[in-house]
Write an enzyme that holds these catalytic residues in place. Structure first.
Site, PDB file in Angstrom:
ATOM      1  N   LYS A 155       0.829  -1.216   0.000  1.00 42.29           N
ATOM      2  CA  LYS A 155       0.000   0.000   0.000  1.00 42.29           C
ATOM      3  C   LYS A 155       0.864   1.267   0.000  1.00 42.29           C
ATOM      4  O   LYS A 155       0.619   2.203  -0.762  1.00 42.29           O
ATOM      5  CB  LYS A 155      -0.943   0.023   1.219  1.00 42.29           C
ATOM      6  CG  LYS A 155      -1.884  -1.167   1.284  1.00 42.29           C
ATOM      7  CD  LYS A 155      -2.803  -1.093   2.485  1.00 42.29           C
ATOM      8  CE  LYS A 155      -2.105  -1.135   3.824  1.00 42.29           C
ATOM      9  NZ  LYS A 155      -1.363  -2.378   4.106  1.00 42.29           N
ATOM     10  N   ARG A 176      11.527  -5.296   5.096  1.00 48.57           N
ATOM     11  CA  ARG A 176      11.206  -3.867   4.883  1.00 48.57           C
ATOM     12  C   ARG A 176      12.135  -2.948   5.683  1.00 48.57           C
ATOM     13  O   ARG A 176      12.326  -3.102   6.877  1.00 48.57           O
ATOM     14  CB  ARG A 176       9.760  -3.586   5.290  1.00 48.57           C
ATOM     15  CG  ARG A 176       9.431  -2.087   5.248  1.00 48.57           C
ATOM     16  CD  ARG A 176       7.962  -1.821   5.205  1.00 48.57           C
ATOM     17  NE  ARG A 176       7.258  -2.249   6.402  1.00 48.57           N
ATOM     18  CZ  ARG A 176       5.926  -2.253   6.524  1.00 48.57           C
ATOM     19  NH1 ARG A 176       5.176  -1.858   5.514  1.00 48.57           N
ATOM     20  NH2 ARG A 176       5.343  -2.654   7.619  1.00 48.57           N
TER      21      ARG A 176
HETATM   22  P1  ADP Z   1       2.210  -1.815   3.233  1.00 46.63           P
HETATM   23  O1  ADP Z   1       2.214  -0.316   3.165  1.00 46.63           O
HETATM   24  O2  ADP Z   1       1.014  -2.421   2.551  1.00 46.63           O
HETATM   25  O3  ADP Z   1       2.400  -2.347   4.617  1.00 46.63           O
HETATM   26  P2  ADP Z   1       4.797  -1.578   1.883  1.00 46.63           P
HETATM   27  O4  ADP Z   1       4.497  -0.728   0.700  1.00 46.63           O
HETATM   28  O5  ADP Z   1       5.486  -0.939   3.035  1.00 46.63           O
HETATM   29  O6  ADP Z   1       3.451  -2.347   2.388  1.00 46.63           O
HETATM   30  O7  ADP Z   1       5.641  -2.828   1.347  1.00 46.63           O
HETATM   31  C1  ADP Z   1       6.135  -3.836   2.253  1.00 46.63           C
HETATM   32  C2  ADP Z   1       7.506  -4.323   1.774  1.00 46.63           C
HETATM   33  O8  ADP Z   1       7.356  -5.015   0.547  1.00 46.63           O
HETATM   34  C3  ADP Z   1       8.509  -3.193   1.505  1.00 46.63           C
HETATM   35  O9  ADP Z   1       9.791  -3.645   1.896  1.00 46.63           O
HETATM   36  C4  ADP Z   1       8.439  -2.985  -0.014  1.00 46.63           C
HETATM   37  O10 ADP Z   1       9.681  -2.529  -0.543  1.00 46.63           O
HETATM   38  C5  ADP Z   1       8.121  -4.400  -0.509  1.00 46.63           C
HETATM   39  N1  ADP Z   1       7.250  -4.425  -1.687  1.00 46.63           N
HETATM   40  C6  ADP Z   1       6.165  -3.641  -1.948  1.00 46.63           C
HETATM   41  N2  ADP Z   1       5.601  -3.979  -3.118  1.00 46.63           N
HETATM   42  C7  ADP Z   1       6.325  -5.015  -3.614  1.00 46.63           C
HETATM   43  C8  ADP Z   1       6.237  -5.852  -4.807  1.00 46.63           C
HETATM   44  N3  ADP Z   1       5.271  -5.665  -5.715  1.00 46.63           N
HETATM   45  N4  ADP Z   1       7.152  -6.814  -4.963  1.00 46.63           N
HETATM   46  C9  ADP Z   1       8.122  -7.020  -4.045  1.00 46.63           C
HETATM   47  N5  ADP Z   1       8.267  -6.292  -2.911  1.00 46.63           N
HETATM   48  C10 ADP Z   1       7.382  -5.304  -2.702  1.00 46.63           C
HETATM   49  P1  AMP Z   2       0.597   0.677   9.119  1.00 48.57           P
HETATM   50  O1  AMP Z   2       1.650   1.726   9.025  1.00 48.57           O
HETATM   51  O2  AMP Z   2      -0.581   0.943   8.223  1.00 48.57           O
HETATM   52  O3  AMP Z   2       1.145  -0.715   8.949  1.00 48.57           O
HETATM   53  O4  AMP Z   2       0.008   0.759  10.602  1.00 48.57           O
HETATM   54  C1  AMP Z   2       0.831   0.513  11.732  1.00 48.57           C
HETATM   55  C2  AMP Z   2      -0.043   0.384  12.982  1.00 48.57           C
HETATM   56  O5  AMP Z   2      -0.749   1.642  13.231  1.00 48.57           O
HETATM   57  C3  AMP Z   2      -1.158  -0.654  12.934  1.00 48.57           C
HETATM   58  O6  AMP Z   2      -0.694  -1.962  13.271  1.00 48.57           O
HETATM   59  C4  AMP Z   2      -2.153  -0.112  13.969  1.00 48.57           C
HETATM   60  O7  AMP Z   2      -1.729  -0.357  15.286  1.00 48.57           O
HETATM   61  C5  AMP Z   2      -2.060   1.399  13.712  1.00 48.57           C
HETATM   62  N1  AMP Z   2      -3.028   1.843  12.690  1.00 48.57           N
HETATM   63  C6  AMP Z   2      -2.735   2.368  11.459  1.00 48.57           C
HETATM   64  N2  AMP Z   2      -3.853   2.662  10.783  1.00 48.57           N
HETATM   65  C7  AMP Z   2      -4.889   2.323  11.587  1.00 48.57           C
HETATM   66  C8  AMP Z   2      -6.301   2.367  11.458  1.00 48.57           C
HETATM   67  N3  AMP Z   2      -6.891   2.826  10.330  1.00 48.57           N
HETATM   68  N4  AMP Z   2      -7.068   1.944  12.495  1.00 48.57           N
HETATM   69  C9  AMP Z   2      -6.498   1.496  13.625  1.00 48.57           C
HETATM   70  N5  AMP Z   2      -5.166   1.403  13.814  1.00 48.57           N
HETATM   71  C10 AMP Z   2      -4.366   1.804  12.804  1.00 48.57           C
END
Ligand code: ADP
Ligand code: AMP
Length: 218
Positions: A14, A128
């Site tokens: 995301k 990550r």
């Molecule tokens: P989210 O915001 O959904 O938690 P991130 O965008 O932070 O996910 O991505 C999680 C990890 O996966 C990061 O280390 C990122 O570089 C990697 N990543 C994201 N998209 C891809 C993809 N399509 N293929 C491989 N690795 C990816």
């Molecule tokens: P994220 O950066 O989206 O992975 O979120 C990290 C952490 O923040 C989550 O595990 C939750 O503890 C909190 N958090 C982020 N977004 C929300 C949401 N929309 N509702 C509740 N908790 C959230």
């Protein structure tokens, strides 16, 4: 004017896709996780309240989360639309967002449901690394930085999120399945859900997203 939600488990991509979209649309990316982490590092009261839940991999209560996002989207840069990342995460948050947008004469135009299996989520979270200055996201294996530990974009130091340890990762995936995945039905019924294959390269995922979003921009 377009309001888009990025839906998907922790590590689905995301943030990675949200940053790319924010550049090409161009619209602000509003990440509730980033807003909580900013509050944490500034040691605000809200940050202290949120930390307890974040450390456990649980959701911060709806009333805290909704209030924080409501404040953020009332800022002028959000007047033409927003890319929501990690919000909403419960049905109550989705209903609150519908009301907030309706008050502004807007609605959710698309929900991009980034589908990634649990094994791949874990692999992504484990590798990550994030820039402490600009928030750029890297992966040790899939998209490493050029100089170890240093952000390619701004030179900031990279760090691993505290909640990216194995126990909390598993908890966050379970919380996603139980509390957030019901949003797929919620938005499907509204006719705005678009499934995206998240297990492709970041470029291929971005292309699929662009194809889904382009028709909304007329
Ligand atoms: P989210 O915001 O959904 O938690 P991130 O965008 O932070 O996910 O991505 C999680 C990890 O996966 C990061 O280390 C990122 O570089 C990697 N990543 C994201 N998209 C891809 C993809 N399509 N293929 C491989 N690795 C990816
Ligand atoms: P994220 O950066 O989206 O992975 O979120 C990290 C952490 O923040 C989550 O595990 C939750 O503890 C909190 N958090 C982020 N977004 C929300 C949401 N929309 N509702 C509740 N908790 C959230």
């Amino acid at each position: 004017m377009v309001d888009i939600i990025l839906l998907g488990g922790p590590g689905a991509g995301k943030g990675t896709q949200g940053e790319l979209m924010a550049e090409w649309l161009p619209l602000p990316r509003v990440s509730s996780g980033d807003l909580f982490r900013a509050n944490l590092s500034q040691e605000t009261e809200l940050g202290k309240q949120a930390k307890v839940y974040m450390d456990r991999g649980e959701l911060v209560p709806d009333e805290i989360t909704i209030g924080m996002v409501a404040d953020r989207i009332s800022e002028p840069d959000c007047a033409n639309g927003v890319v929501f990342d990690g919000f909403p995460r419960t049905v109550a948050q989705a209903e609150a967002l519908d009301d907030l947008l309706a008050d502004m004469g807007r609605q959710v135009n698309a929900v991009l449901n980034i589908e990634v299996s649990e094994d791949v989520l874990l692999e992504r979270l484990a590798g990550r690394w994030t820039c402490s200055q600009c928030g750029e996201i890297y992966h040790r294996l899939f998209s490493p930085e050029k100089v170890e530990g240093v952000c390619d974009k701004c030179g900031g130091a990279l760090y691993q999120r505290e909640d990216d340890n194995r126990e909390t990762q598993l908890r966050r995936i379970r919380v996603y399945q139980e509390q957030t995945s019901p949003l797929q039905d919620y938005y499907q019924e509204k006719g705005v859900l678009v499934d995206i294959d998240g297990e492709q390269s970041p470029e291929a995922v971005a292309a699929e997203i662009r194809e889904a979003v382009q028709p909304l921009l007329v």
